[in-house]
Every structure is written in structure tokens, then in C-alpha cells.
Write an enzyme that holds these catalytic residues in place. Structure first.
Site, PDB file in Angstrom:
ATOM      1  CG  ASP A   1      -2.933   3.961   4.017  1.00 39.92           C
ATOM      2  OD1 ASP A   1      -2.489   3.271   3.235  1.00 39.92           O
ATOM      3  OD2 ASP A   1      -1.867   4.075   5.525  1.00 39.92           O
TER       4      ASP A   1
ATOM      5  CG  ASP B   1       4.544   2.351   3.382  1.00 39.01           C
ATOM      6  OD1 ASP B   1       4.116   3.503   3.513  1.00 39.01           O
ATOM      7  OD2 ASP B   1       4.025   1.240   3.649  1.00 39.01           O
TER       8      ASP B   1
HETATM    9  C1  GLA Z   1       0.377   1.688   5.764  1.00 42.33           C
HETATM   10  C2  GLA Z   1       0.963   3.087   5.274  1.00 42.33           C
HETATM   11  C3  GLA Z   1       1.678   3.910   5.577  1.00 42.33           C
HETATM   12  C4  GLA Z   1       1.009   4.067   7.411  1.00 42.33           C
HETATM   13  C5  GLA Z   1       0.695   2.356   8.426  1.00 42.33           C
HETATM   14  C6  GLA Z   1      -0.518   2.502   8.720  1.00 42.33           C
HETATM   15  O1  GLA Z   1       0.891   0.854   5.223  1.00 42.33           O
HETATM   16  O2  GLA Z   1       1.198   3.447   3.566  1.00 42.33           O
HETATM   17  O3  GLA Z   1       2.149   5.676   6.032  1.00 42.33           O
HETATM   18  O4  GLA Z   1      -0.117   4.660   7.553  1.00 42.33           O
HETATM   19  O5  GLA Z   1      -0.218   1.851   6.564  1.00 42.33           O
HETATM   20  O6  GLA Z   1      -0.942   1.066   9.089  1.00 42.33           O
END
Ligand code: GLA
Length: 735
Positions: A465, A535
Site C-alpha cells: 500500500d 478503494d
Molecule cells: C488503504 C487501502 C485499503 C486498505 C487500507 C488499510 O486504504 O486502499 O484497501 O488496505 O489502506 O489501511
């Protein structure tokens, strides 16, 4: 590696010698040509980019061409137009004047690179323009190597990867824009006079808002399956700038490269700066044709392990968020295994000792297992995965720290921060970005992955990430005269680190997550197997976002998950069947707590997983034909994938809005063989009765000129009716 100087063995190798003195080069792919005039002592010119030219055309071109532009316009002499390169020489002179010195072709790993070497007429300053082609792909990669042999520093003020003049006319631009959770929206507009600019200044990620890729439809309003299209994709994970200047010259001048704003680059004596590659394609089969060119080239040459089928996975994030513990993880693993899934990914929340990661306000940087949550550590989880016959994956965010972390306490000097100013903190009020221009930080990031993979070699998948942009311009590592290198050196450092990671751990699948949608770019995918598309898991909005993303990226790279209803981002309620039908058009996964599903929904997901395995090779490796755009607002969207042999295809149809007695267009298919006969089977079926054409056989010709009539609703019990409807049809050749 074989190097040949064309001036030594005569350019006649490439072009028949003619009366003119022009030295033409035909950089060609199976169906395209880029023609350059590389006459020694003159600036390099571009004469043609488009359909493939044969030797007859080339001969005529020597005298007949009117398309006569510098292939890499430089700033200084006649400085009125836009330039690809602008330099301040060591003595302060801001003008550059390049002439061709040599042309060299070399073979490298199956690719042919044609390099045109130019130097300034009075300064020891060189530019090598490179054009790389591979035998089976209609993509040309171009980039510049800029070398300073002057007696001291020169400053690169602008240093684009490439330039392309497009003949003025009814030219339309297709580009992507958006924002977090609404990525890859499609924008289509005619090019008009003035400047159109697409840019990014995030510093870390670069595709939440605009994208570094565009397409130009040369024959008026964009069409998916016909018309001439030029596509361009800048392969760079950092700040970029793409712009089209339409001036009074009868040309649209297209430039693409690193965004030079606050990034002027001091090139030391003897140093070479290489720009990222700009990948160009040309198709006469419309936008979808250009997409197919990018997909095929990208899958085979750029996407990490682009030839390997991706597993069906369950990701823990939207199911349990930070509430990670051993029994919950074990339950999720059992559930996904029993549903036919192949991989479980434990998301955020598993790490931190002094500061356990229970929310987003601490612990990034402290990549130690929280043994309160997971008493048997990663090994315990790996054992459970093994017991269930599935693989195991894990979430990390190695480019980042929180100011509440042991890492920050030990190394506050590792973060990006402007001198004399307070630390700017992002997500959770404490997130900061590590300074990857610093070799010590590069080592640290390498070690995060290397330690995990060395200790637990059975880890099959990493979700990488990156949830913050650069929030203040300042490197605690770079010297004061090199502060403008921050954005570029961050990405140089990242790529250096990724190279080391891939050398040590070539087999682990790595997802580029980046807050969802932030790293859909060909500049990062050589080290990653896929990206998290957004997301936002809302199936209806995903139709739009995945449509846009598919312009440049293949389905195999597009992670697409079935999540809960109501959706956690839009709160929309969408039936499981529709959610599954959308997720199945990309790399299928699940993102919810299976325990929260009722038996009916679970059964639909299990069916979807089983059916997906049948169509997986077509979706992940097939050719994409987009049929009906959701952006056209016709109430329906549709696309299909067809194998290269045209013997197997899958057709997706999603209703995007519902009104009573609504009239929807019927969708003619594309990409099939008109002479072949295909048997139609609906998959992921929930209807009580099969569709009227179930099991029937049709010619490719009929399917492509008429298409099949889809019912507006599902044929289910009254109380199971919903306002959504979708269909997935599997077409197999009858031999
Ligand atoms: C980001 C990612 C999500 C998740 C969160 C975890 O927002 O895009 O998919 O992994 O972090 O904190």
C-alpha cells in the site's frame, strides 16, 4: 547485444538508396511505422507515425512528405513553440541546437532499439533518442538519454520523454480523470486551439486523479471498434505532465514526460539523465484496438508475471478492518477455502509491538507481528492456510511511517520534511512518507520485504500500500542544491529498491494498492502483478472505473472484489449476482466477512468462483472488445473478451439504470470469427428458467451483426426481484 551503426553499414539496409540525401529510418512494428529523417548534420525530423509503410512509400516520402517536424524540439533557437527539452548550459546559455551525429540499432532481449545520437552544435552536450520495438507488438517505446560533457553542471529545465505532432483536424482526445474512490472516469473531447494539460503532482502515486495515458481518435468522435487511434502511455510512477498545444501550425503538438515543475535537474559533468519511456501505439480498430495493443504488449513485456493466472482471493479489509486476530483469520481462511477460493490476504492491523496497529494513527514502520492478536505469529497463519489448501498473503505499507512508531522514534531523519518547518502528518493524523532518495531508507524498505519473505518463504502474495502523497517539499537527505531532485529521486530510489526485491523474490505476487487506483501505471507494473483498481467496491461505479482503466490496462492486472451490501463506500444495495458479474470481468476476489453472508448469497459467490475458473484464461489473457460504454448513458454497459484463436469468448452485460418499460439497445458483439459457430451458455445463472438462447448455436457473423436480446430483469421468485440485472455469457466454438 549487437550494435550496428547505420552510417557505417549504410542506411540502405533500411531504406533503398534514392536520389535525395535524406537518411530515412522506418521504425516499424507488424502494423505500424514511425518514420524519421536522420540526415547527418541536421536536426532529427519526424515524418510519419501511423500505418505501416512499405519501401515504395518510403521512397516517395523522401521527396513528397509535408509532415516535417523536429522529432524532439529543443528550446532556444526560434523559441516560440513548445519544446521537449530546455536546458541551461554550464555558462548560462539557455539555447540548445541539436544535430544528428549517428544512428545505431541494437538487439536486446528480443527487442530492437534504434538510437539517434545528436549533439549540440557548439556544446559537448548530447541527446540520444531511442525507439524500441519488439517483433510481435504494435507498440513503440521512446525515451531520451541526455548527457552532459560540459565543464560543469547543466540544468535540465524540461526533459520530456517524447513528442508527437498530430495533423490538425477532427481529432478527439480520450483521457482519464477522477479522484480517490472515483478513479478512471472517461473524458472525451475534441482538441481545440490552445493548451490542454494533464498532470500529476502527488509525489508518490499518480493515477487517482488524471492518468498518464491518453488516446487520440484521428477520424472524429471516438469509436470503440473502428477508426484510426493513436495511444500514448507514459511509463513513470511519479509526477508527470502530458500536454497538447494546438497552435496556428496545422498541428496538435503532443508532449509527455516527467513534470518538471519544482523538479529542475542538475546534471553533473559526465552524467546521463534517462527519461522514462513513452509507449506509443497506433490502431485502425478504434479505441478498443489501441487498448488491445497496450494489453498484449503490457502483459507480455511489462506486467510482472503477466503470463501467470491470478488466484481467486479473499481480502480481510472490508470484512474485519483492523480487528485482526487468530480465530477470525482462521475462520476467514476456512470459509474462502470452502467456497473454492485459492488465497487469503490478511490486510492492515497485524503488526506493531510498542504501538499496536488498531487504527490508522500509528505503527507504520514497525513491521513486527502483534503477538497479542496473533499468538502463533505468521507461521500459525501459514499453517492454517496450508491446512485449508490455500495460499496466504499479507498487507504492508513499506514506504511510510507514523510519527507514533518505534521507527520514527529511532529515525526521525528518514522522513520527507521541509527544513525549519513542522512535520506535516497525513492519514490518521500521524502518517508520514519515508524519504526514498536516501539509500538508508532504500535498504530499510528492501529489508521489510526481504525479512518477511526470508522468514516466511511460503507467503504467496503481498499487498503493497501507499496511502500518502508527499505533503511538504523537503528531503533531509538531499543537499540544499539538490532539493529539486526530491520527486525524481524518490522514484529512482523506489525502483532501485523494487529491483532488489524482485531479484531476491521473483515469485511472490505483489499488488500495487496505493489507496486503490493510485498506481495504475506502466512505470510501476514491471515489479507488480496487479493493482488495486479502487478503494470503491460499489459494483455499479466499478463498471465505470473499470471501463476507464481498461483503456490502458488488461483485466489480469485489475483487482476487482465482491464486497458487502450495502456497499461501504456508496451505501448502495446491489444484489450479489450483479456484484459478482462485475467483479468477474477483472481479477476476481472477495472482500467481506463470509460469515455475514446468508446461504443464498454464499451459494451465488461459490457459483461465481466456480464459473470464473472456467472463463479465467479468457478474461485474464484474452482480447478485450468494449461494446457499449456506461459513459454513453444508454442504460446498459457491455464488453467482451475473446481468445487469440477466437474459439472461446465471454460476454458481459450490465444494466446501469432501471425504469419501467425501458428501451435498451441490443448489443452487437465484436471480435468473433464470422465464419465460426459458437454455442452460448449463460454462467453465474440465478434464473428459474434458462434464457431462450441457452445452449443454442449461432454464427460469429450473426452475433456480431445482431447480438442477442437480453431480458430486462432476472427470472426469479417475486420477492427476489431487484432493480439490477446483469448477464455473463460463455461462447464456445462448435468444432
Ligand atoms: C488503504 C487501502 C485499503 C486498505 C487500507 C488499510 O486504504 O486502499 O484497501 O488496505 O489502506 O489501511
Amino acid at each position: 547485444m549487437k550494435k550496428i551503426s547505420q552510417f557505417i553499414i549504410a542506411s540502405a539496409l533500411i531504406i533503398a538508396p534514392g536520389a535525395m540525401s535524406a537518411d530515412l529510418i522506418n521504425v516499424s512494428t507488424p502494423a505500424t511505422s514511425l518514420v524519421l529523417d536522420a540526415t547527418k548534420g541536421e536536426p532529427l525530423k519526424i515524418l510519419h507515425y501511423g500505418s505501416k509503410l512499405n519501401s515504395k512509400d518510403m521512397e516517395a516520402f523522401k521527396s513528397a512528405s509535408t509532415f516535417n517536424h523536429m522529432a524532439y524540439p529543443v528550446y532556444g533557437i526560434q523559441p516560440q513553440g513548445e519544446s521537449a527539452l530546455s536546458v541551461t548550459h554550464n555558462d548560462g546559455n539557455r539555447s540548445t541546437d541539436l544535430e544528428v551525429v549517428d544512428v545505431v540499432t541494437e538487439e536486446m532481449n528480443g527487442a530492437t532499439i534504434t538510437s539517434v545520437l545528436m549533439h549540440d552544435k557548439v556544446y559537448p552536450f548530447e541527446v540520444k533518442l531511442n525507439y524500441k520495438v519488439r517483433p510481435d507488438y504494435d507498440v513503440i517505446e521512446t525515451w531520451a538519454d541526455i548527457t552532459n560533457n560540459e565543464k560543469g553542471n547543466v540544468t535540465l529545465n524540461r526533459f520530456m520523454s517524447g513528442y508527437l505532432p498530430l495533423r490538425y483536424g477532427n481529432v478527439w482526445l480520450s483521457s482519464l480523470y477522477g479522484s480517490w474512490a472515483n478513479e478512471a472516469e472517461l473524458n472525451q473531447e475534441p482538441l481545440t486551439h490552445g493548451l490542454k494539460m494533464i498532470k500529476n503532482k502527488d509525489g508518490v502515486r499518480n493515477s487517482h486523479t488524471a492518468h498518464a495515458e491518453v488516446m487520440f481518435s484521428l477520424d472524429g468522435e471516438p469509436r470503440e471498434n473502428s477508426g484510426r487511434v493513436i495511444g500514448a502511455a507514459l511509463c513513470y510512477p511519479g509526477n508527470y505532465k502530458l500536454f497538447i498545444d494546438t497552435d496556428d501550425s496545422n498541428y496538435h503538438h503532443f508532449f509527455a514526460g516527467i513534470n518538471e515543475e519544482n523538479s529542475e535537474y542538475l546534471l553533473k559533468k559526465g552524467e546521463t539523465f534517462s527519461t522514462p519511456e513513452l509507449a506509443l501505439t497506433y490502431s485502425e480498430e478504434g479505441l478498443s484496438g489501441a487498448s488491445r495493443n497496450f494489453h498484449k504488449w503490457g502483459r507480455d513485456n511489462r506486467l510482472h508475471a503477466g503470463d501467470k493466472e491470478r488466484k481467486v482471493l479473499l481480502n480481510s479489509w472490508e470484512g474485519v478492518y483492523f480487528d485482526i486476530n487468530e480465530p477470525v483469520m482462521a475462520g476467514m481462511m476456512e470459509d474462502i477455502a470452502s467456497m473454492g477460493g485459492e488465497l487469503f490476504v490478511m490486510d492492515d492491523g497485524w503488526f506493531g509491538r510498542k504501538y499496536p496497529r488498531n487504527s490508522d494513527n500509528s505503527s507504520l514502520g514497525d513491521w513486527m507481528v502483534d503477538t497479542n492478536k496473533l499468538p502463533n505469529g505468521i507461521n500459525g497463519l501459514l499453517e492454517t492456510a496450508k491446512k485449508n489448501g490455500i495460499s496466504f498473503g499479507i498487507w504492508i505499507e513499506p514506504e511510510m511511517a507514523n510519527t507514533v512508531s518505534e521507527l520514527y522514534e529511532k529515525h526521525p531523519e528518514y522522513i520527507i520534511k521541509a527544513p525549519k518547518r513542522p512535520v506535516i502528518e497525513g492519514r490518521g493524523g500521524t502518517q508520514v512518507v519515508l524519504d526514498l532518495s536516501n539509500p538508508k531508507v532504500q535498504d530499510l524498505v528492501f529489508e521489510v520485504v526481504d525479512t518477511l519473505m526470508t522468514k516466511y518463504p511460503e507467503i504467496d502474495y503481498i499487498k503493497w500500500d501507499a496511502n500518502a502523497p508527499i505533503m511538504e517539499h523537503g528531503s533531509q537527505y538531499l543537499t540544499s542544491d539538490n532539493q529539486s531532485h526530491l520527486y525524481i529521486d524518490y522514484h529512482k530510489g523506489l525502483i532501485k529498491t523494487l529491483d532488489r526485491i524482485r531479484e531476491a523474490h521473483p515469485d511472490v505476487t505483489i499488488q500495487a494498492c496505493a489507496s486503490g487506483g493510485g498506481r495504475a501505471n506502466w512505470g510501476i507494473l514491471p515489479w507488480f502483478d496487479e493493482f488495486w483498481t479502487s478503494d470503491n467496491n460499489d459494483a455499479l461505479q466499478r463498471i465505470y472505473m473499470q471501463w476507464g482503466t481498461s483503456y490502458f490496462f488488461p483485466a489480469i492486472a485489475m483487482a476487482s472484489h465482491i464486497s458487502a451490501s450495502p456497499n461501504h463506500q456508496t451505501f448502495r444495495r446491489i444484489p450479489t449476482k450483479f456484484r459478482a458479474d462485475v467483479a468477474m470481468s477483472g481479477r476476481l476476489g472477495l472482500e467481506m466477512q463470509p460469515k455475514d453472508m446468508n446461504e443464498d448469497d454464499k451459494a451465488i459467490c461459490m457459483q461465481a468462483i466456480e464459473d470464473y475458473k472456467k472463463i479465467r484464461p479468457i478474461v485474464q489473457f484474452g482480447d478485450l472488445y468494449r461494446l457499449q460504454s456506461p459513459f454513453d448513458k444508454k442504460g446498459v454497459a457491455s464488453l467482451m473478451y475473446v481468445t487469440a484463436e477466437k474459439d472461446d469468448a465471454v460476454f458481459f452485460w450490465w444494466k446501469t439504470e432501471t425504469f419501467m418499460n425501458q428501451q435498451l439497445p441490443r448489443i452487437p458483439m465484436a471480435g468473433l470469427d464470422p465464419d465460426k459457430v459458437y454455442k452460448v451458455n449463460e454462467i453465474n445463472r440465478i434464473d428459474k428458467e434458462p434464457l431462450t438462447f441457452e445452449g443454442k448455436e449461432f454464427t460469429g457473423k450473426f452475433l456480431m451483426s445482431n447480438g442477442l436480446e437480453m431480458p430486462l430483469t432476472y427470472n426469479v421468485d417475486y420477492n427476489k426481484n431487484t432493480d439490477f440485472s446483469s448477464r455473463v455469457l460463455h461462447l464456445t466454438e462448435v468444432k
